[in-house]
Write a protein that holds these residues in place. Structure first.
Motif, PDB file in Angstrom:
ATOM      1  N   ALA A 254       0.929  -1.219  -0.061  1.00 22.23           N
ATOM      2  CA  ALA A 254      -0.150  -0.051   0.064  1.00 22.23           C
ATOM      3  C   ALA A 254       0.829   1.105  -0.013  1.00 22.23           C
ATOM      4  O   ALA A 254       2.104   1.038   0.471  1.00 22.23           O
ATOM      5  N   ALA A 255       0.256   2.396  -0.319  1.00 25.39           N
ATOM      6  CA  ALA A 255       0.874   3.621  -0.406  1.00 25.39           C
ATOM      7  C   ALA A 255      -0.079   4.762  -0.411  1.00 25.39           C
ATOM      8  O   ALA A 255      -1.146   4.572  -0.859  1.00 25.39           O
ATOM      9  N   ILE A 256       0.319   5.941  -0.020  1.00 28.79           N
ATOM     10  CA  ILE A 256      -0.476   7.134  -0.183  1.00 28.79           C
ATOM     11  C   ILE A 256       0.580   8.026  -1.148  1.00 28.79           C
ATOM     12  O   ILE A 256       1.760   8.239  -0.895  1.00 28.79           O
ATOM     13  N   LEU A 257      -0.238   8.589  -2.321  1.00 28.55           N
ATOM     14  CA  LEU A 257       0.872   9.065  -3.261  1.00 28.55           C
ATOM     15  C   LEU A 257      -0.050  10.564  -3.665  1.00 28.55           C
ATOM     16  O   LEU A 257      -1.227  10.520  -3.663  1.00 28.55           O
ATOM     17  N   SER A 258       0.946  11.236  -4.183  1.00 25.76           N
ATOM     18  CA  SER A 258       0.402  12.347  -5.045  1.00 25.76           C
ATOM     19  C   SER A 258       0.825  12.236  -6.513  1.00 25.76           C
ATOM     20  O   SER A 258       1.858  11.640  -6.995  1.00 25.76           O
ATOM     21  N   PRO A 259      -0.243  12.711  -7.377  1.00 21.32           N
ATOM     22  CA  PRO A 259      -0.095  12.160  -8.954  1.00 21.32           C
ATOM     23  C   PRO A 259       1.296  12.885  -9.491  1.00 21.32           C
ATOM     24  O   PRO A 259       1.682  12.476 -10.502  1.00 21.32           O
ATOM     25  N   ASP A 260       1.994  14.027  -8.813  1.00 23.60           N
ATOM     26  CA  ASP A 260       3.049  14.769  -9.396  1.00 23.60           C
ATOM     27  C   ASP A 260       4.589  14.117  -8.869  1.00 23.60           C
ATOM     28  O   ASP A 260       5.494  14.703  -8.949  1.00 23.60           O
ATOM     29  N   GLU A 261       4.269  13.248  -8.130  1.00 24.69           N
ATOM     30  CA  GLU A 261       5.538  12.368  -7.559  1.00 24.69           C
ATOM     31  C   GLU A 261       6.546  11.863  -8.674  1.00 24.69           C
ATOM     32  O   GLU A 261       5.837  11.290  -9.814  1.00 24.69           O
ATOM     33  N   PRO A 262       7.581  12.077  -8.535  1.00 26.59           N
ATOM     34  CA  PRO A 262       8.531  11.603  -9.630  1.00 26.59           C
ATOM     35  C   PRO A 262       8.858   9.890  -9.762  1.00 26.59           C
ATOM     36  O   PRO A 262       8.772   9.341  -8.592  1.00 26.59           O
ATOM     37  N   ASP A 263       8.934   9.539 -10.973  1.00 24.01           N
ATOM     38  CA  ASP A 263       9.381   8.325 -11.350  1.00 24.01           C
ATOM     39  C   ASP A 263       8.520   7.413 -10.430  1.00 24.01           C
ATOM     40  O   ASP A 263       8.625   6.188  -9.752  1.00 24.01           O
ATOM     41  N   LEU A 264       7.100   7.474 -10.693  1.00 28.77           N
ATOM     42  CA  LEU A 264       6.120   6.778  -9.967  1.00 28.77           C
ATOM     43  C   LEU A 264       6.129   5.252 -10.785  1.00 28.77           C
ATOM     44  O   LEU A 264       5.681   4.323 -10.123  1.00 28.77           O
ATOM     45  N   LYS A 265       6.424   4.999 -11.971  1.00 29.52           N
ATOM     46  CA  LYS A 265       6.277   4.090 -12.677  1.00 29.52           C
ATOM     47  C   LYS A 265       7.194   3.020 -12.103  1.00 29.52           C
ATOM     48  O   LYS A 265       7.010   1.752 -11.823  1.00 29.52           O
ATOM     49  N   ASP A 266       8.590   3.353 -11.573  1.00 30.28           N
ATOM     50  CA  ASP A 266       9.469   2.582 -10.943  1.00 30.28           C
ATOM     51  C   ASP A 266       9.257   2.305  -9.614  1.00 30.28           C
ATOM     52  O   ASP A 266       9.286   1.146  -8.963  1.00 30.28           O
ATOM     53  N   PHE A 267       8.268   3.067  -8.795  1.00 33.49           N
ATOM     54  CA  PHE A 267       7.827   2.838  -7.781  1.00 33.49           C
ATOM     55  C   PHE A 267       6.719   1.531  -7.712  1.00 33.49           C
ATOM     56  O   PHE A 267       6.660   0.757  -6.928  1.00 33.49           O
ATOM     57  N   ILE A 268       5.825   1.758  -8.589  1.00 33.68           N
ATOM     58  CA  ILE A 268       4.655   0.868  -8.764  1.00 33.68           C
ATOM     59  C   ILE A 268       5.429  -0.551  -9.085  1.00 33.68           C
ATOM     60  O   ILE A 268       5.143  -1.607  -8.438  1.00 33.68           O
ATOM     61  N   ASN A 269       6.511  -0.339 -10.012  1.00 33.02           N
ATOM     62  CA  ASN A 269       7.300  -1.841 -10.321  1.00 33.02           C
ATOM     63  C   ASN A 269       8.049  -2.442  -9.360  1.00 33.02           C
ATOM     64  O   ASN A 269       8.367  -3.633  -9.507  1.00 33.02           O
ATOM     65  N   ASN A 270       8.533  -1.581  -8.187  1.00 38.44           N
ATOM     66  CA  ASN A 270       9.179  -2.061  -7.404  1.00 38.44           C
ATOM     67  C   ASN A 270       8.453  -3.136  -6.566  1.00 38.44           C
ATOM     68  O   ASN A 270       9.054  -4.056  -5.903  1.00 38.44           O
ATOM     69  N   PHE A 271       7.058  -3.201  -6.355  1.00 35.44           N
ATOM     70  CA  PHE A 271       6.266  -3.927  -5.817  1.00 35.44           C
ATOM     71  C   PHE A 271       6.377  -5.428  -6.508  1.00 35.44           C
ATOM     72  O   PHE A 271       6.057  -5.572  -7.745  1.00 35.44           O
TER      73      PHE A 271
ATOM     74  N   ILE B  23      -5.534   8.961 -14.070  1.00 34.84           N
ATOM     75  CA  ILE B  23      -4.681   8.026 -13.320  1.00 34.84           C
ATOM     76  C   ILE B  23      -4.931   6.760 -13.923  1.00 34.84           C
ATOM     77  O   ILE B  23      -4.184   5.931 -14.343  1.00 34.84           O
ATOM     78  N   ARG B  24      -6.325   6.313 -13.996  1.00 34.21           N
ATOM     79  CA  ARG B  24      -6.974   5.032 -14.542  1.00 34.21           C
ATOM     80  C   ARG B  24      -6.397   4.987 -16.069  1.00 34.21           C
ATOM     81  O   ARG B  24      -6.201   3.665 -16.583  1.00 34.21           O
ATOM     82  N   GLU B  25      -6.376   5.941 -16.620  1.00 31.01           N
ATOM     83  CA  GLU B  25      -5.937   6.104 -18.283  1.00 31.01           C
ATOM     84  C   GLU B  25      -4.403   5.892 -18.331  1.00 31.01           C
ATOM     85  O   GLU B  25      -4.074   5.680 -19.541  1.00 31.01           O
ATOM     86  N   ASN B  26      -3.712   6.161 -17.442  1.00 32.74           N
ATOM     87  CA  ASN B  26      -2.410   6.028 -17.766  1.00 32.74           C
ATOM     88  C   ASN B  26      -1.860   4.476 -17.745  1.00 32.74           C
ATOM     89  O   ASN B  26      -2.053   3.772 -16.555  1.00 32.74           O
ATOM     90  N   GLU B  27      -1.152   4.205 -18.707  1.00 36.66           N
ATOM     91  CA  GLU B  27      -0.700   2.723 -18.954  1.00 36.66           C
ATOM     92  C   GLU B  27       0.109   2.444 -17.918  1.00 36.66           C
ATOM     93  O   GLU B  27       0.231   1.228 -17.489  1.00 36.66           O
ATOM     94  N   GLU B  28       1.018   3.165 -17.175  1.00 37.86           N
ATOM     95  CA  GLU B  28       1.670   2.955 -15.964  1.00 37.86           C
ATOM     96  C   GLU B  28       1.116   2.169 -14.778  1.00 37.86           C
ATOM     97  O   GLU B  28       1.762   1.340 -14.194  1.00 37.86           O
ATOM     98  N   PHE B  29      -0.212   2.433 -14.760  1.00 36.33           N
ATOM     99  CA  PHE B  29      -0.919   2.068 -13.544  1.00 36.33           C
ATOM    100  C   PHE B  29      -2.006   0.993 -13.974  1.00 36.33           C
ATOM    101  O   PHE B  29      -2.857   0.749 -13.294  1.00 36.33           O
TER     102      PHE B  29
END
Length: 396
Positions: free
Chosen positions: A169-186, A205-211
């Motif tokens: 789990a995490a609480i996030l702001s959409p403007d945090e840097p390198d969120l793709k790497d963060f998600i992939n770290n799980f 956010i739902r439309e973003n392929e990274e998530f």
């Protein structure tokens, strides 16, 4: 090993921090020479390889022990008041330092605990001395360090993983840097990833392929300067038997994830603290001193209905029952100084000030004591294993 203590302590002593309490001492009722001789006899009877003195005091007992101990015995002087060591050093105290004698100083009990254990020291092979020259709060703090060092037990990781579900789990702001790497770290084996976003709508956010991950549960809730409210919303959507949460500027390596998964199978412990290494000024070094390391973070815990975060800022998890432990071999890699500019970090601190309602003021220092990561990270070749903490009322 003693070289590590010297490097670490030199960094702490080079950083002058105002407003720290003074070490309280009083004249010894028994001469230092007599006290030292008594403890050296005790050490000989136990065949103790190491003598650990908790608190330098006025320096006299330490000097007597250094001069009269056997040549093959190691003397460690652990002191929680760096300014006292600085004061003693100005009067020649460092003359006792050699290949078999070292000073370890930092105001953090936890840094001293981990440095001792990670470098192979334990109570069973050591003779422990609480300096009788200490009084008041100094005596209490060093006594706590001695108790927790004596009472901490090493556990063995099971070969199999835990059988329960694990929610990340995490609480996030959409403007945090390198969120793709963060998600992939799980890792793939987590059962779900619960993300609470500081935003009023989730379409972008739902439309973003990274998530686009079927395990991700997206929650929308604006922060409104209340971090506990975000964390509690996060907990409400975690269905696993265990919860592990990280911040956007934190990572765990693959070995740490594997150890963490195994730790959930240890029935002796209900929650685990992870040390956090804040990389500074680059990824090869980390901040240390005055609580900057190990900066223990309670991030892995059994999921129960009693859990609740309190405090709008610097939120604290309450409702934990059962024993707690530390996973020294699972350091959180804190990348805030790597991923963010100084300006962005300062803006984040302003948000903290707002959340504190003006009661707390956060300032970013221009420099921090730091050390090469290899000196505080156990590394693959000298892993410590899980540590079960004694039932001592200490705040991490």
């Amino acid at each position: 090993m003693l070289h590590t203590f010297t490097l670490y302590s030199n960094q702490i002593l080079s950083y002058l921090l105002d407003g720290l309490p003074e070490e309280e001492t009083a004249p010894l009722s028994t001469p230092a020479a007599e006290t030292a001789a008594k403890h050296l006899r005790f050490a000989d009877r136990r065949n103790a390889e190491t003598i650990i003195l908790f608190g330098a005091g006025d320096g006299r007992l330490a000097k007597e022990l250094a001069e009269k101990k056997k040549g093959n015995q190691i003397l460690l002087i652990c002191d929680l008041f760096p300014q006292q060591i600085r004061r003693l050093t100005a009067n020649g105290f460092d003359s006792i330092i050699n290949q078999n004698c070292a000073v370890l100083t930092d105001s953090s009990i936890w840094s001293q605990l981990l440095l001792l254990i990670q470098n192979g020291y334990n109570a069973a092979d050591s003779h422990l001395i609480l300096n009788p020259a200490l009084t008041g709060d100094s005596k209490k703090k060093h006594q706590n360090l001695q108790k927790i060092f004596s009472g901490t037990k090493k556990l063995t990781l099971p070969e199999s993983h835990g059988h329960g579900k694990i929610s990340a789990a995490a609480i996030l702001s959409p403007d945090e840097p390198d969120l793709k790497d963060f998600i992939n770290n799980f890792p793939e084996w987590v059962n779900e990833i619960v993300l609470v976003w500081d935003t009023s709508e989730l379409n972008h956010i739902r439309e973003n392929e990274e998530f686009q991950n079927k395990k991700i549960i997206h929650i929308c809730q604006q922060l409104n300067a209340d971090f506990s409210a975000q964390r509690n919303r996060m907990l409400q959507h975690c269905s696993g038997d265990w919860v592990i949460y990280l911040d956007a500027d934190e990572r765990l390596d693959n070995d740490s994830w594997d150890i963490l998964r195994q730790a959930t199978a240890l029935e002796a412990c209900d929650c685990w603290y992870l040390p956090r290494m804040t990389f500074y000024p680059d990824s090869s070094n980390s901040r240390i001193g005055y609580g900057l390391w190990p900066d223990l973070q309670l991030r892995l815990f059994k999921n129960t209905s009693r859990l609740r975060f309190i405090n709008r800022i610097h939120e604290k998890l309450t409702g934990i029952q059962g024993k707690s432990g530390i996973l020294p071999d699972c350091p959180i890699q804190h990348l805030t100084h790597i991923l963010k500019s100084r300006e962005k970090i300062e803006n984040k601190l302003k948000n903290f000030d707002q959340a504190a309602g003006g009661k707390v003021s956060h300032r970013l220092g221009k420099e921090f004591p730091n050390i090469l990561n290899e000196f505080i990270d156990p590394g693959k070749d000298r892993k410590v294993g899980p540590l079960l903490l004694p039932d001592i009322n200490l705040t991490c």
